[in-house]
Write an enzyme that holds these catalytic residues in place. Structure first.
Site, mmCIF file in Angstrom:
data_model
loop_
_atom_site.group_PDB
_atom_site.id
_atom_site.type_symbol
_atom_site.label_atom_id
_atom_site.label_comp_id
_atom_site.label_asym_id
_atom_site.label_seq_id
_atom_site.Cartn_x
_atom_site.Cartn_y
_atom_site.Cartn_z
ATOM 1 C CD GLU A 406 4.507 0.961 4.272
ATOM 2 O OE1 GLU A 406 4.000 -0.167 4.354
ATOM 3 O OE2 GLU A 406 5.599 1.249 4.775
ATOM 4 C CD GLU A 475 2.939 2.226 10.038
ATOM 5 O OE1 GLU A 475 3.876 1.416 10.101
ATOM 6 O OE2 GLU A 475 2.123 2.248 9.102
#
Ligand code: GAL
Length: 943
Positions: A406, A475
């Site tokens: 991220e 994820e």
């Protein structure tokens, strides 16, 4: 600019190299150090590096440790937001600064000459001095740094001083979703470096699955020889390739060959795993086989020590993972303690090793000035990648390098990728944030819905590069609170589409921190900005007790599946490599949950990807509903589980429940002294509510559609959270209007309308009670009236029974909780538990403990007296010592206080769980859409 705010990587450290041990002397400097915390850099005492500095008044602190967990300052949790102004590379002037000092002597036989001081992790920035001389500054919290110290060492009275700053420019690169904690949190070691020793090495060990040959070549210094006694290799010049027949390494068969690298001056024990990672035809393969990653994201967490994770704890994780069929780990979002990766080599786990990099907090600011794209951060980014790869390059378990998490996209990430590709062409590069896949080798997404994954599987993608790459979910299945639901749908996609190669559930462990009576999460330490319990989203509780989510995941990813087939029993092998030769197959026949026969099933060896059908064993005749449970178990103990450990199981219905004999009703309803009496029940004539049953006080049962909302109910990845819609509709505060109580015949009929204040909709609920010899039957007819909400949390009854009814026994799904979209782990059997034991202690209290497919349940007091409820045919139940409202109001488990009643829910339907706390909501088949429903239960006294 001070070193603290310098966006560069630090200075003074030696070039990064592999983590390894050798027979050269080493000295652990872990232990009790002196410590002093200052509120700012300016307030830190001068002269701490000096020999003569007096630290006798300082506190003591263990090293490794994180000082906030030892009474200095407080932990703080944020997910995305930086807890300081985003003003890169500047950090607050109020920058807690911890001075650490250690005085140490060398062992008597410590050799003169070069020596290296190694720090495995300092959060976030450390300035280091030995004997008054500055060694340098390190950043990159979860990465090692080494300093040359040979000439500075003295036999006695060495003084090591480390000044650690909570905030540094490096903090901008470390915005992972976790606690902000500071200190020297991994080991500190002094290593003698003999002249002519082995400074670094890289074991390149490949496997050619066609020839069965392994090739090993070690990149290291000159004059290093390699011995692998098991392979008859002795005195081989390490740099020269050597090809020989070997057994390959895989996560399923983690074959390691012990060997040594040696020079005249030093011996390094090594463990070699032969394996080759490739991407062929858009598939990620190891040793020529497609992988299916059944992974988890693992943060390093211990509920007492935070990111200080002992080798025992790392081992506990590995064992738990292996026992639950997890085959892969993404080291989110930084390289773990190196000991963990050695365990992955040894026990067998595929690893995505992720660099210590996240800049998520720039996201809410539109990624303006994001370090990933700013030249001033280029060197720091590259330095982190280099230190990751160099440290872990010898680990066969590491099959992908990840640039970080991220951090959006940018030139610095592209440069990191290019560097990795050049340095290690043998492992593909992963980074989820490169959405176009312009500089990564695998396409990775987080929390994609099943339909998105399906499109990717079908290669329905306008981006040609992305279309060609293997796909994984770095994820998915956000394991926050009760959930995740909907995992099975992903497995089906991973098995249907060869390019969809699995994923990593977010995440392994709840990061709760121990307090006197509960686990703490964000906000519990008075943080001005925090993200609450979003840090409590693991498959195991903070103390590593498996949650129901882990049981469910284990069932879904089990490597062997057993199930019914028209011709008998089907056994399918879902290992990527192994056959079933290491397994034994056992069966047990249970008659209404009681074992009546057992045996061993003869199953021929099934190869990876294959199935066989074997005939059902001869079974004795049973009287009740009976099930055959077949388990594939380890025939022999392995390093990670005892013999008998279950690798997969399935159930076959052998005979259904015999029909209940039809029997005459036993009316009529009696009226005496202000009560209505029917069978064992007494009812209030005004409300029609049951007041006693079998002489025991009860309340209810009556219609209830509410559950204490889960984290997933409250989450909203698309649209509004289910919980808000339910709450706005008032489903948590329904009122029950009695329309009529008809007690004139053989049956008691109670008509009601159940509706929330301020709303026009409601539900008609008609209760019809009929007495029989074997109990009191309740038939409930529910009819929605008006504009009811799109979904409701549950549909069923709530009642209260005496608090003395503390034991439960049931025949149905168990042993653990289950919900419509998280029910694979529930098998049909007879189970018992205390009422307290039925509770799942989610760190943030919420709906839990639901048992499904229940044919009958008993709640009894210590003398065995109580109530039995039979379904017609099935129901789901919970039993707890607090109401749903109390459960909902609680913020920590310690807020839940037992009251005088046991509150029981008896449901005909529940809304699924989904994973909307971060991901898709409840999938359509599992949504509970209110509709006209009828269901029956039979209440009898239990003795
Ligand atoms: C992801 C992130 C993780 C974690 C998760 C939510 O976006 O990569 O670090 O924050 O969401 O729990």
């Amino acid at each position: 600019m001070s070193y603290v705010e310098d966006p560069g990587p630090g200075y003074g450290a030696l070039p990064p190299r592999a983590a390894f041990t050798s027979d050269a002397p080493s000295l652990s400097l872990n232990g009790t150090w002196r410590f002093r915390l200052s509120p700012s850099v300016a307030a830190a005492p001068p002269g701490v590096e000096g020999d003569e500095f007096d630290d006798s008044a300082w506190d003591e602190l263990p090293v490794p440790s994180l000082w906030q967990l030892h009474g200095h300052g407080r932990p703080a949790y944020t997910n995305v937001h930086y807890p300081f102004p985003v003003d890169p590379p500047h950090v607050p002037s109020e920058n807690p600064t911890g001075d650490h000092r250690l005085r140490f002597d060398l062992p008597a036989d410590w050799p003169a000459g070069p020596a290296v001081l190694r720090f495995d992790g300092i959060d976030s920035c450390g300035r280091i001095w030995l004997n008054g001389v500055e060694l340098g500054v390190t950043k990159g919290s979860r990465l090692p740094s080494e300093f040359e110290v040979g000439p500075l060492l003295r036999p006695r009275g060495n003084v090591l001083a480390v000044r650690v700053h909570q905030w540094s420019a490096g903090s901008y690169l470390e915005d992972q979703d976790m606690w902000w904690l500071s200190g020297i949190f991994r080991s500190v070691t002094l290593l003698a470096r003999p002249a002519g020793g082995i400074g670094d090495h890289w074991i390149r060990a490949d496997y050619d699955h066609e020839s069965g040959l392994g090739t090993v070549r070690v990149e290291t210094g000159p004059d290093v020889v390699l011995d692998i006694p098991e392979l008859g290799v002795s005195g081989h010049p390490a740099g020269e390739p050597l090809a020989l027949p070997v057994e390959p390494w895989s996560a399923e068969t983690p074959r390691l060959y012990a060997g040594t690298l040696s020079t005249a001056a030093e011996r390094v024990p090594v463990r070699i795993g032969f394996r080759t990672v490739t991407i062929e035809d858009g598939q990620l393969e190891v040793n020529g086989r497609r992988l299916l990653l059944r992974g988890v994201n693992r943060h390093e967490h211990d509920p007492r020590t935070g990111r200080v994770v002992s080798p025992e704890t790392a081992l506990a994780d590995v064992l738990l993972m292996k026992r639950h069929h997890v085959n892969a780990v993404r080291t989110s979002h930084y390289p773990p303690d190196p000991a963990f990766l050695e365990l992955c080599d040894e026990y067998g786990l595929w690893v995505i090793d992720e660099c210590d990099l996240e800049t998520h907090g720039f996201g809410p600011l539109g990624w303006d000035r994001n370090p990933s794209g700013e030249p001033m951060w280029a060197e720091a980014c590259l330095d982190r990648m280099r230190r990751t790869v160099e440290r872990d390059k010898n680990r066969p378990s590491v099959i992908l390098w990840s640039l970080g998490n991220e951090s959006h996209t940018g030139e610095n990430l592209a440069r990191m990728a290019a560097w990795v590709r050049h340095r290690d062409p043998t492992r593909p590069v992963h980074y989820e944030g490169d959405h176009d896949c312009s500089y990564v080798d695998v396409h990775s997404r987080m929390y994609a819905t099943p339909s998105e994954v399906e499109r990717i599987g079908q290669r329905d993608d306008a981006n040609a590069r992305r279309r060609e790459l293997p796909f994984l979910l770095c994820e998915y299945g956000h394991a926050m609170g009760n959930g995740p639901g909907g995992l099975l749908e992903y497995r089906e996609l991973f098995e249907r589409y060869p390019n969809c190669q699995g994923g990593f559930v977010w995440e392994w462990i709840d990061h709760g921190l121990v307090t006197a009576d509960h686990f703490a999460y964000g906000g519990d330490f008075g943080e001005p900005i925090h993200d609450g319990n979003f840090v409590i989203d693991g498959l195991v509780f903070p103390d590593r007790t498996p949650s129901p989510g882990l049981a469910e995941y284990a069932k879904i990813i089990e490597p062997v599946r057993v199930g019914p087939d028209p011709a008998g029993i089907r056994v399918s092998n879902h290992y990527d490599f192994r056959s079933t030769a290491h397994l034994a197959f056992t069966w047990v026949l249970e008659d209404e949950g009681t074992a009546v026969a057992r045996g061993v099933l003869d199953v021929p060896v099934v190869h990876s990807g294959q199935s066989v059908v074997v005939p059902r064993p001869d079974l004795p005749v049973t009287r009740g509903e009976s099930w055959l449970t077949v388990s594939a178990v380890l025939a022999d103990a392995t390093a990670w589980a005892p013999a008998g450990h279950v690798a997969g199981w399935g159930q076959l219905l052998v005979s259904p429940a015999p029909p209940r004999p039809s029997r005459p009703a036993r009316g009529p309803v009696f009226r005496t002294a202000g009560r209505l009496i029917l069978g064992d029940g007494e009812f209030d004539p005004a409300t029609g509510a049951m007041t006693t049953f079998g002489g025991h006080a009860v309340r209810g049962p009556r219609l209830d559609v509410w559950r204490a909302t889960t984290d997933n109910d409250r989450g909203a990845s698309a649209g509004r959270p289910d919980a808000s819609l339910w709450r706005e509709a008032g489903l948590h505060r329904m009122q029950h209007r009695v329309i009529g109580v008809d007690a004139d015949g053989d049956e008691l009929v109670v008509r009601t309308r159940v509706a929330p204040p301020a709303q026009a909709f409601g539900f008609f609920a008609d209760y019809t009670w009929t007495a029989f010899d074997d109990g009191l039957r309740l038939r409930v007819a529910v009819t929605p009236d008006g504009p009811v909400p799109e979904t409701i949390p549950r549909l069923g009854l709530t009642m209260a029974v005496p608090g003395t009814f503390g034991s439960a026994e049931w025949f149905g799904g168990g042993p653990g909780e289950a919900y419509p979209d998280s029910r694979q782990a529930a098998r049909i059997g007879r189970f018992s538990s205390s009422v307290d034991g039925l509770q799942t202690p989610y760190v943030y209290p919420q709906e839990n403990g639901n048992r499904i497919d229940v044919r009958w349940a008993r709640l009894t007091d210590p003398d065995g007296r109580g109530i039995r409820i039979d379904g017609d045919p099935r129901f789901a139940f919970t039993a707890r010592r607090w109401t749903a409202a109390e459960l909902e109001a609680a913020r920590h488990t310690s807020d839940l206080v037992a009251g005088p009643w046991v509150h029981v829910t008896l449901d005909t339907a529940q809304h699924g769980l989904g994973s909307a706390s971060c991901g898709p909501g409840v999938l359509p088949p599992y949504r509970l859409v209110p509709q006209k429903t009828e269901f029956s239960l039979l209440f009898s006294t239990s003795r």
